[in-house]
Design an enzyme around this catalytic site. Structure first.
Site, PDB file in Angstrom:
ATOM      1  N   HIS A  41       0.985  -1.259  -0.025  1.00 46.35           N
ATOM      2  CA  HIS A  41      -0.014   0.049   0.100  1.00 46.35           C
ATOM      3  C   HIS A  41       0.897   1.073   0.049  1.00 46.35           C
ATOM      4  O   HIS A  41       0.396   2.240  -0.723  1.00 46.35           O
ATOM      5  CB  HIS A  41      -1.012   0.019   1.144  1.00 46.35           C
TER       6      HIS A  41
ATOM      7  N   GLN B 136      -5.787   5.538   1.468  1.00 45.56           N
ATOM      8  CA  GLN B 136      -5.243   4.000   1.510  1.00 45.56           C
ATOM      9  C   GLN B 136      -3.599   4.469   1.054  1.00 45.56           C
ATOM     10  O   GLN B 136      -2.846   4.411   2.067  1.00 45.56           O
ATOM     11  CB  GLN B 136      -5.844   3.215   0.435  1.00 45.56           C
ATOM     12  N   CYS B 137      -3.329   4.397   0.024  1.00 45.25           N
ATOM     13  CA  CYS B 137      -1.963   4.389  -0.614  1.00 45.25           C
ATOM     14  C   CYS B 137      -1.090   5.577  -0.314  1.00 45.25           C
ATOM     15  O   CYS B 137      -0.178   5.799   0.219  1.00 45.25           O
ATOM     16  CB  CYS B 137      -1.724   3.894  -1.938  1.00 45.25           C
ATOM     17  N   VAL B 138      -2.188   6.844  -0.384  1.00 44.43           N
ATOM     18  CA  VAL B 138      -1.424   8.187  -0.138  1.00 44.43           C
ATOM     19  C   VAL B 138      -1.543   8.360   1.446  1.00 44.43           C
ATOM     20  O   VAL B 138      -0.388   8.831   1.717  1.00 44.43           O
ATOM     21  CB  VAL B 138      -2.287   9.263  -0.868  1.00 44.43           C
TER      22      VAL B 138
ATOM     23  N   THR C 104       1.454   6.329   2.749  1.00 37.66           N
ATOM     24  CA  THR C 104       2.844   6.651   2.447  1.00 37.66           C
ATOM     25  C   THR C 104       3.185   8.101   3.213  1.00 37.66           C
ATOM     26  O   THR C 104       4.135   8.035   3.736  1.00 37.66           O
ATOM     27  CB  THR C 104       2.553   7.027   0.790  1.00 37.66           C
TER      28      THR C 104
END
Length: 220
Positions: free
Chosen positions: A88, A117-119, A122
Site C-alpha cells: 500500500h 489508502q496508499c497516499v 505513504t
C-alpha cells in the site's frame, strides 16, 4: 540536489476501469496533479511517480492487462523515476527511500489515489522515517467504501444507496483529521504551487497550511 520531492501515487488507469470510479471524489485529479508536477519541476525539485501492481492476479492491477500506466494527461519528464510497488505505501516494496536519500530530500509532498489508502499510508510512513510531509488533499482521490459486511459485487447505485457506505467527504475529512498535527501538514494545490512560485532555490521550509508537521506520531 533539492531538499524537496513530489511523490505521485497510483494515478493510474487501473482505477478508471472500476465501476466505482464513476463516484470518484475528484474528477479534476489529473489537472491538479499536473499543476503540482509543473510547479515542482519549475523549482528544480524531484518528481517521483509510483504505480501499484499485482502481477498474476488477473485484476486491473495486473500488468498483463495493460492498465498499470498513468492516466492520460500525465507523463513523466525525462529522468523522473517511475516506481512499481506491491504494498500500500510507496516505500516498502520500492527503492523510494534510497532515491530520496541520494537526492538529499528531506521534505515530501504526496498526492494520488487513494486518499485514505496508499497516499495516507505513504504519508504516515514518510513521517515515521523523518521526512517533513505535506499531504495535498485536493490532489488526491478516493471512492465510497462499502461496509465490511456488505455483499460483494453490488452495482454502484446499490452501494451509494446503502446508508452504511462511507461517503467520500467523510473519508477525506477523517484522513485530514488523522494526519494533521501527527504525520503531515495539510495543503491545497493552490497553496503549495503559490509557495513554490514565490520561493527561490529549494532551501526554504514549507510553511503555513492547515496543520503543523511533526516528525513522528503524537502519543495517545
Amino acid at each position: 540536489m533539492s531538499s524537496r520531492a513530489l511523490v505521485v501515487i497510483d494515478v493510474q488507469e487501473s482505477f478508471r476501469q472500476r465501476p466505482i470510479w464513476a463516484a470518484t471524489s475528484n474528477p479534476d485529479l489529473v489537472d491538479r496533479v499536473r499543476r503540482l508536477t509543473e510547479a515542482f519541476r519549475a523549482g528544480g525539485h524531484l518528481v517521483v511517480w509510483v504505480l501499484h501492481t499485482e502481477p498474476g492476479t488477473g485484476t486491473v492491477f495486473d500488468p498483463a492487462l495493460g492498465f498499470v500506466r498513468l492516466i492520460d494527461g500525465l507523463e513523466p519528464a525525462a529522468g523522473e523515476p517511475v516506481l512499481h510497488k506491491t504494498s500500500h505505501n510507496a516505500f516498502t516494496t520500492t527503492n523510494l527511500q534510497q532515491l530520496l536519500t541520494e537526492a538529499g530530500v528531506r521534505e515530501l509532498a504526496v498526492c494520488g489515489i487513494r486518499t485514505e489508502q496508499c497516499v495516507e499510508t505513504t504519508a504516515r510512513l514518510g513521517a515515521d522515517l523523518g521526512y517533513r510531509v505535506t499531504f495535498v488533499t485536493d490532489a488526491t482521490a478516493t471512492n465510497p467504501i462499502e461496509h465490511p459486511d456488505a455483499p460483494p459485487g453490488r452495482p454502484l447505485h446499490e452501494i451509494l444507496a446503502d446508508p452504511r457506505t462511507l461517503g467520500v467527504d467523510e473519508i477525506v475529512t477523517r484522513t485530514e483529521y488523522a494526519l494533521a498535527g501527527r504525520f503531515a501538514t495539510i495543503r491545497t494545490v493552490a497553496e503549495l504551487t503559490a509557495e513554490l512560485t514565490e520561493l527561490t532555490g529549494g532551501s526554504a521550509e514549507l510553511t503555513g497550511g492547515r496543520g503543523p508537521v511533526l516528525q513522528g506520531p503524537v502519543a495517545g
